[in-house]
Design an enzyme around this catalytic site. Structure first.
Site, short mmCIF file in Angstrom:
data_model
loop_
_atom_site.label_atom_id
_atom_site.label_comp_id
_atom_site.label_asym_id
_atom_site.label_seq_id
_atom_site.Cartn_x
_atom_site.Cartn_y
_atom_site.Cartn_z
N ASP A 1 0.82 -1.21 0.00
CA ASP A 1 0.00 0.00 0.00
C ASP A 1 0.86 1.26 0.00
OD1 ASP A 1 -2.34 -1.42 -0.06
OD2 ASP A 1 -2.62 -1.41 2.12
N CYS A 2 1.98 1.22 0.68
CA CYS A 2 2.83 2.42 0.73
C CYS A 2 3.90 2.43 -0.36
CB CYS A 2 3.47 2.59 2.11
SG CYS A 2 4.22 1.11 2.77
#
Length: 402
Positions: free
Chosen positions: A141-142
């Site tokens: 996600d990051c």
């Protein structure tokens, strides 16, 4: 003479009044006027070496892409770099090669052609040349980016420094081949039936021969490293200070080693060279110089050691075992003369270390000190003197001191 301090010597350096001798100049001065007078006249002795140091590598931080990537596989000019750190931190080993067979059988059967390795990439980055980077990421996600290709240079990345687990062997071996076929080794080609001999250490010029018990060199010692400033970070891998020693305290085989760290952005490709050993693989030639403060007469006495008083074991590489037989000890004076006698046979000898460039390292460091641009540091901790990582019989039990 009274005991000097490093602070007093640094004060003289900053005033450009320090008296500096290279190790060779110091030895000649001692021969002329003796230890006591030399100790009163000289403040610092500079040592140097330029030799293969394959346990070397570079830490790189690339900076984040947009969108960010968490690199899990990476190649620099086709040479794999280790990416198991933070998202864009890499470690590039000097001996890593672009492509190698993956199976043991293929490794034995496929001769290695001369190829580009990590040492060559490190040299080119230091020289300011562009390097092609290809990366594959782990999508999170990051870190949503899956892959990335670009060109990097020394100036386009955040950090670029050498962090070398094992540099500056205090002593090493002389390689020969008593077998019936050529051998391709980390010392280069060894011809059959004792056709040649190769040694690596520059002898009396070498930093750790001039401080045999590491009383002057410790963690935090500032050094000349690759044309820039580096530091002793720790003991080196395979650090073996308990090696057997001569009465002058110098070891008869591989002994102490040091781990070094230094900012590669300050370095020069003149002193950091990628190299390749035929049918063995790539490596890195590195220039390292260590200043030794003349605190008392004992320092001068130890720095006065000559090649005739230093020895190395002659090891037969034709025996494919960890513990190989030796043909006894030879002095570095014999090695530098170009011929040694092995098992009754006259054998020609060549050095891997560049004696010319080792001398130049010591001279360059001397000029830095005399110009007031390089001061000495106090060690923050000593290098351990009791390590036994390597069993003593690896280098010691078959070597006679007679």
């Amino acid at each position: 003479m009274s005991q000097r301090s490093i602070a007093e010597i640094n004060e003289k350096i900053l005033k450009k009044k320090a008296v500096v001798c290279t190790a060779e100049e110091l030895k000649a001065k001692v021969a002329e006027i003796g230890v006591a007078k030399t100790a009163k006249q000289v403040d610092i002795v500079t040592t140097g070496t330029f030799e293969p140091m394959e346990s070397s590598g570079a830490i790189l931080n690339l900076g984040h892409t947009d969108p960010p990537i968490k690199i899990r596989r990476c190649w620099l000019d086709g040479v794999p770099a280790y990416s198991g750190f933070g998202a864009v931190d890499l470690y590039l080993g000097a001996t890593q090669i672009a492509e190698v067979p993956e199976t043991e059988e293929a490794t034995r059967e496929t001769p290695l052609k001369e190829m580009r390795g990590g040492g060559h990439v490190i040299e080119d980055l230091i020289a300011g040349k562009p390097i092609q980077l290809r990366a594959i990421g782990q999508i999170t996600d990051c870190y949503p980016r899956a892959s990335f290709e670009t060109t990097i240079t020394r100036d386009s990345i955040n950090q670029f420094y050498l962090f070398d687990p094992r540099n500056l062997y205090q002593n090493f071996i002389v390689g020969v081949n008593g077998g019936d076929r050529p051998l391709f080794t980390y010392l280069g080609p060894l011809q059959p039936r004792l056709g040649n001999a190769v040694y690596s250490n520059p002898g009396a010029l070498s930093p750790l021969f001039n401080d045999p018990e590491l009383q002057l060199i410790g963690i935090g010692t500032r050094v000349f490293m690759g044309g820039g400033i580096g530091y002793v970070a720790w003991e080196g891998t395979q650090h073996f200070p308990l090696q057997k020693r001569l009465p002058n305290d110098t070891p008869i085989g591989p002994a102490a080693t040091l781990a070094l760290i230094g900012d590669a952005k300050q370095m020069s490709a003149e002193w950091v060279r990628g190299c390749y050993f035929h049918n063995y693989g790539p490596s890195l030639m590195l220039g390292v110089g260590v200043p030794l403060p003349v605190l008392d007469e004992t320092v001068v006495e130890r720095c006065a050691v000559r090649d005739e008083q230093l020895v190395a074991p002659v090891v037969d590489f034709s025996i494919p075992r960890r513990v190989r037989p030796t043909f006894g000890l030879v002095s570095y004076a014999q090695l530098k003369a170009g011929k040694i006698t092995v098992d009754g046979k006259s054998v020609r000898v060549a050095p891997l270390a560049s004696l010319y460039r080792s001398r130049r390292v010591a001279e360059e460091l001397k000029s830095w000190i005399e110009a007031g641009n390089f001061t000495l540091t106090e060690a923050v901790a000593p290098i351990p003197s009791d390590r036994t990582f390597i069993p003593q019989d690896v280098w010691g039990s078959q070597i006679s001191l007679d």
